[in-house]
Enzyme design. Structure first.
Site, short mmCIF file in Angstrom:
data_model
loop_
_atom_site.label_atom_id
_atom_site.label_comp_id
_atom_site.label_asym_id
_atom_site.label_seq_id
_atom_site.Cartn_x
_atom_site.Cartn_y
_atom_site.Cartn_z
N LEU A 71 1.15 -1.44 -0.09
CA LEU A 71 0.32 -0.41 -0.14
C LEU A 71 1.17 1.57 -0.52
O LEU A 71 2.10 1.26 1.06
CB LEU A 71 -1.14 0.18 1.02
CG LEU A 71 -1.98 0.84 1.63
CD1 LEU A 71 -3.29 0.76 0.19
CD2 LEU A 71 -3.12 0.80 2.54
N ASP A 72 0.64 1.60 -1.42
CA ASP A 72 1.62 3.47 -1.06
C ASP A 72 1.70 4.33 0.52
O ASP A 72 0.80 4.52 0.94
CB ASP A 72 1.15 3.70 -2.00
CG ASP A 72 1.36 3.17 -3.71
OD1 ASP A 72 2.20 2.30 -3.66
OD2 ASP A 72 0.75 4.24 -4.54
N PRO A 73 2.47 4.54 -0.47
CA PRO A 73 3.12 5.03 1.53
C PRO A 73 1.75 6.85 1.85
O PRO A 73 1.60 7.23 2.74
CB PRO A 73 3.90 6.23 1.10
CG PRO A 73 4.79 5.10 0.61
CD PRO A 73 4.03 4.69 -0.55
N ALA A 75 -1.23 6.32 0.50
CA ALA A 75 -2.59 5.99 0.93
C ALA A 75 -2.44 5.04 2.30
O ALA A 75 -2.32 5.50 4.08
CB ALA A 75 -2.54 4.50 -0.35
#
Length: 345
Positions: A71-73, A75
């Site tokens: 999960l992208d930073p 997000a």
């Protein structure tokens, strides 16, 4: 670090003996414990998935940990983290559906396809609600999608994001992805639109925002992103980091148990059938031996199953040609989920 009450102290000596370092490392490993289960962290914005795993591993003092899908930073939302034997079930979660709520900001395209990137193109055009709604069917079903330049996809052994950061022009091939559902949730103003997408493995929401912007005759990038579903894990399963830390503090003082934060290992196996066996057959499977299916009451299922004995997870197995063949055996000695955690809201 706290202050030192000693007025005089010998200079700190660093022991560079590799044997001493190895002994210290072994001590740390001995201090870690067996913890088995899933924790669905409600990841805060700004934390990487790798950092989140490290935090969970420290809080539980667990020997092994891993996550089921980056999960992208930027997000927030569900990051399922497997502890101990649950790491053997990670592929089942990664293959499951994901659901995201995300905001697209119109008028700018960025090199990362999200708000953290450099602006590469601009447009004064803003799409109407009618234009957005008319577009959604084009992004539903199996579509061809070019991943973002800043992604973890490997190109000749190198990560695409590493090449992009080095200034190289990254050309990624389109790949089929499946979007089961895409809806417009809100349009707070002309510059933004909020969507919800439910999609399959390998879908990039950032690429979705980029492509929608281009087809609408403008540009778009992700300016907010939250994951609300990963495989069997939904928002009701998520626990914020501050609540988890508070639970750890209470457990340390004897007022609670970290087991209350764990979901059972088999939660990840919701989509495959369970097969109960006798203790005698369980002993054979635990040794890696196949078990014959016999008698009128023998199960008729085939393919991948998870095997239980006395209600306890034993193994992942393949059923076929009249026998059960163990593939992954679980050793659930140590801290596991509280009994009530099998019943989820």
């Amino acid at each position: 670090m706290g202050g030192n009450s000693q007025p005089h102290q010998e200079p700190r000596r660093v022991n560079n003996d590799p044997r001493a370092k190895q002994q210290k490392g072994n001590q740390v490993r001995r201090d870690r414990r067996d913890v088995h289960g899933w924790v669905v962290l409600d990841k805060p914005i700004g934390m990487t998935s790798t950092q989140a795993v490290a935090v969970l591993k420290r809080l539980f003092n667990a020997k092994r940990a891993g996550h089921a899908g980056t999960l992208d930073p930027l997000a927030s939302g569900g990051l399922p983290i497997a502890l101990g034997e649950a790491t053997k079930t990670v592929p089942f979660v990664m293959d499951g559906r994901k659901r995201y709520q995300f905001t697209v900001c119109w008028g700018e395209e960025r090199d990362t396809d999200d708000i953290e990137g450099r602006v590469t193109a601009t447009s004064e055009l803003r799409p109407t609600r009618e234009a957005i709604l008319a577009l959604l069917p084009r992004f539903t079903g199996v579509i061809e999608q070019i991943p973002p330049r800043y992604s973890a996809i490997k190109i000749q052994g190198e990560r695409a994001y590493d090449l992009a950061r080095d200034g190289e022009v990254v050309e990624l091939a389109p790949r089929p992805v499946e979007i089961h559902r895409l809806t417009l949730v809100d349009q707070p103003d002309n510059d933004r639109a909020v969507f919800e997408a439910e999609c399959g493995k390998g879908t990039y929401v950032r690429a979705l925002a980029r492509d929608m912007g281009r087809i609408l005759g403008t540009y778009g990038h992700i300016c907010a992103l939250r994951r609300t579903l990963v495989g069997p894990f939904g928002e009701n399963d998520m626990i914020p980091l501050d609540q988890l830390e508070a639970l750890c503090d209470r457990a340390a003082s004897g007022e609670g148990s970290l087991a209350d934060a764990l979901l059972p290992v088999e939660t990840a196996l919701d989509d495959i059938p369970a097969l109960a066996v006798t203790r005698a057959d369980a002993a054979r499977l635990h040794r890696g031996q196949a078990v014959l299916l016999r008698g009128r009451d023998a199960p008729t299922c085939s393919g991948t199953v998870y095997v239980t004995v006395a209600g306890r997870l034993l193994a992942l197995a393949e059923v076929g040609n009249g026998e059960i063949i163990p593939k992954r055996v679980f050793n659930l000695t140590g801290l596991t989920a509280s009994p009530g955690r099998n019943e989820r809201n």
